[in-house]
Design an enzyme around this catalytic site. Sequence first.
Site, PDB file in Angstrom:
ATOM      1  N   ASP A  78       0.857  -1.191   0.000  1.00  0.00           N
ATOM      2  CA  ASP A  78       0.000   0.000   0.000  1.00  0.00           C
ATOM      3  C   ASP A  78       0.891   1.238   0.000  1.00  0.00           C
ATOM      4  O   ASP A  78       1.150   1.835   1.049  1.00  0.00           O
ATOM      5  CB  ASP A  78      -0.928  -0.019   1.222  1.00  0.00           C
ATOM      6  CG  ASP A  78      -1.905  -1.174   1.164  1.00  0.00           C
ATOM      7  OD1 ASP A  78      -2.472  -1.422   0.079  1.00  0.00           O
ATOM      8  OD2 ASP A  78      -2.102  -1.857   2.186  1.00  0.00           O
ATOM      9  N   LYS A 133     -11.937  -4.588  -5.584  1.00  0.00           N
ATOM     10  CA  LYS A 133     -13.292  -4.690  -4.999  1.00  0.00           C
ATOM     11  C   LYS A 133     -14.365  -4.109  -5.923  1.00  0.00           C
ATOM     12  O   LYS A 133     -15.053  -3.136  -5.579  1.00  0.00           O
ATOM     13  CB  LYS A 133     -13.346  -3.990  -3.635  1.00  0.00           C
ATOM     14  CG  LYS A 133     -12.395  -4.587  -2.603  1.00  0.00           C
ATOM     15  CD  LYS A 133     -12.597  -3.980  -1.223  1.00  0.00           C
ATOM     16  CE  LYS A 133     -11.729  -4.589  -0.154  1.00  0.00           C
ATOM     17  NZ  LYS A 133     -10.296  -4.252  -0.235  1.00  0.00           N
ATOM     18  N   ILE A 180     -23.047  -2.739 -11.940  1.00  0.00           N
ATOM     19  CA  ILE A 180     -24.009  -3.636 -12.590  1.00  0.00           C
ATOM     20  C   ILE A 180     -23.241  -4.817 -13.203  1.00  0.00           C
ATOM     21  O   ILE A 180     -22.044  -4.695 -13.512  1.00  0.00           O
ATOM     22  CB  ILE A 180     -24.843  -2.895 -13.671  1.00  0.00           C
ATOM     23  CG1 ILE A 180     -23.947  -2.298 -14.751  1.00  0.00           C
ATOM     24  CG2 ILE A 180     -25.721  -1.835 -13.020  1.00  0.00           C
ATOM     25  CD1 ILE A 180     -24.732  -1.746 -15.945  1.00  0.00           C
ATOM     26  N   THR A 196     -20.964  -4.359 -16.303  1.00  0.00           N
ATOM     27  CA  THR A 196     -19.761  -3.549 -16.078  1.00  0.00           C
ATOM     28  C   THR A 196     -18.711  -4.335 -15.292  1.00  0.00           C
ATOM     29  O   THR A 196     -17.516  -4.275 -15.600  1.00  0.00           O
ATOM     30  CB  THR A 196     -20.147  -2.253 -15.336  1.00  0.00           C
ATOM     31  OG1 THR A 196     -21.079  -1.549 -16.160  1.00  0.00           O
ATOM     32  CG2 THR A 196     -18.950  -1.375 -15.059  1.00  0.00           C
ATOM     33  N   ARG A 221      -1.161 -10.188  12.211  1.00  0.00           N
ATOM     34  CA  ARG A 221      -0.046  -9.519  12.874  1.00  0.00           C
ATOM     35  C   ARG A 221       0.869 -10.558  13.513  1.00  0.00           C
ATOM     36  O   ARG A 221       0.428 -11.304  14.389  1.00  0.00           O
ATOM     37  CB  ARG A 221      -0.559  -8.560  13.967  1.00  0.00           C
ATOM     38  CG  ARG A 221      -1.200  -7.295  13.400  1.00  0.00           C
ATOM     39  CD  ARG A 221      -0.163  -6.419  12.706  1.00  0.00           C
ATOM     40  NE  ARG A 221      -0.730  -5.222  12.092  1.00  0.00           N
ATOM     41  CZ  ARG A 221      -1.151  -5.124  10.833  1.00  0.00           C
ATOM     42  NH1 ARG A 221      -1.102  -6.168  10.031  1.00  0.00           N
ATOM     43  NH2 ARG A 221      -1.612  -3.985  10.353  1.00  0.00           N
ATOM     44  N   GLY A 263       0.434  -6.513   5.334  1.00  0.00           N
ATOM     45  CA  GLY A 263       0.921  -5.261   4.774  1.00  0.00           C
ATOM     46  C   GLY A 263       2.043  -4.663   5.579  1.00  0.00           C
ATOM     47  O   GLY A 263       3.220  -4.989   5.415  1.00  0.00           O
TER      48      GLY A 263
HETATM   49  O1  C5P Z   1      -0.962  -3.229   6.782  1.00  0.00           O
HETATM   50  P1  C5P Z   1      -1.982  -4.293   6.983  1.00  0.00           P
HETATM   51  O2  C5P Z   1      -1.387  -5.662   7.254  1.00  0.00           O
HETATM   52  O3  C5P Z   1      -3.037  -3.929   7.987  1.00  0.00           O
HETATM   53  O4  C5P Z   1      -2.695  -4.412   5.550  1.00  0.00           O
HETATM   54  C1  C5P Z   1      -3.795  -5.233   5.314  1.00  0.00           C
HETATM   55  C2  C5P Z   1      -4.219  -5.113   3.895  1.00  0.00           C
HETATM   56  O5  C5P Z   1      -5.450  -5.811   3.738  1.00  0.00           O
HETATM   57  C3  C5P Z   1      -4.491  -3.687   3.425  1.00  0.00           C
HETATM   58  O6  C5P Z   1      -4.146  -3.653   2.032  1.00  0.00           O
HETATM   59  C4  C5P Z   1      -5.984  -3.516   3.611  1.00  0.00           C
HETATM   60  O7  C5P Z   1      -6.539  -2.619   2.700  1.00  0.00           O
HETATM   61  C5  C5P Z   1      -6.483  -4.924   3.324  1.00  0.00           C
HETATM   62  N1  C5P Z   1      -7.756  -5.272   3.930  1.00  0.00           N
HETATM   63  C6  C5P Z   1      -7.983  -5.235   5.288  1.00  0.00           C
HETATM   64  N2  C5P Z   1      -9.207  -5.569   5.797  1.00  0.00           N
HETATM   65  C7  C5P Z   1     -10.186  -5.928   4.974  1.00  0.00           C
HETATM   66  C8  C5P Z   1      -9.966  -5.991   3.607  1.00  0.00           C
HETATM   67  C9  C5P Z   1      -8.724  -5.639   3.111  1.00  0.00           C
HETATM   68  O8  C5P Z   1      -7.089  -4.922   6.060  1.00  0.00           O
HETATM   69  N3  C5P Z   1     -11.336  -6.290   5.482  1.00  0.00           N
END
Ligand code: C5P
Length: 235
Positions: free
Chosen positions: A15, A66, A70, A73, A185, A214
């Site tokens: 990101d 995401k 319709i 599309t 985490r 992330g």
């Molecule tokens: O930095 P982190 O590990 O929190 O990143 C998680 C990734 O997953 C980000 O790209 C976030 O947009 C995505 N994500 C999320 N929760 C969701 C859907 C997508 O954290 N429900």
Amino acid sequence: MIRNIPKNPVLAAIDKDNLDEADSIVSAIKASVGGIKLGKEFFTSFGPQGILKIAGTDTPLFLDLKFHDIPNTVAGAVRSASKVIAPNMMTIHASGGPAMIRAAADAAAEFDHSPWILAVTVLTSMDDADLAATGVNSTASDQVLRLADLAQKNGADGVICSPLEIKTLRAEFGPDFKLVVPGIRPAGSDHGDQKRVKTPAEALMDGADYLVIGRPISALANPAASVTEILESLG
Ligand code: C5P
């Protein structure tokens, strides 16, 4: 363009709004992660060409845009992404309804290397009160189950879910339905804005197929070392 299926469950979310920074992180980790995830922030800045610049045509790729529109599309967007970017997996919103989910799955199936269509059920940022404000009068967990069922019945390959939903969804929807899980985490790492987290090992034990990670990779000084530690924690 052929991207292999990710060889390990770690998908690194990149990101970043800086192409060079994203490129150097991907170069450092692409041999050791299962694949990378690029989403709206990166795509809106750099488009398909930016994605191809940092992911090439062979790095396993999760395209997280995401789609919600319709059916015609969304089918067109899935086709365009499959032709131009060829991700291994991509996201739609299950709340777009049965015809939209089916249109996305059918469009993906037109390609030799069909991307998996993964449905977002209820955004993890929404609680029961937020759902009520949008006219949905059931709990978030009931709504997740309803939308995951809708996704499976209409040809989606799996869903994005929070770590706390893995066990229930795995039991309900069987071994082949892909569960791709953010909110991961490693033990001892900074939770940031993620509230409902599990460690990589816990999430896999519960039945996740892929872990979206992330900041515990991309925000650290040595992303490659972070990936190595995460993989070691998986045994
Ligand atoms: O930095 P982190 O590990 O929190 O990143 C998680 C990734 O997953 C980000 O790209 C976030 O947009 C995505 N994500 C999320 N929760 C969701 C859907 C997508 O954290 N429900």
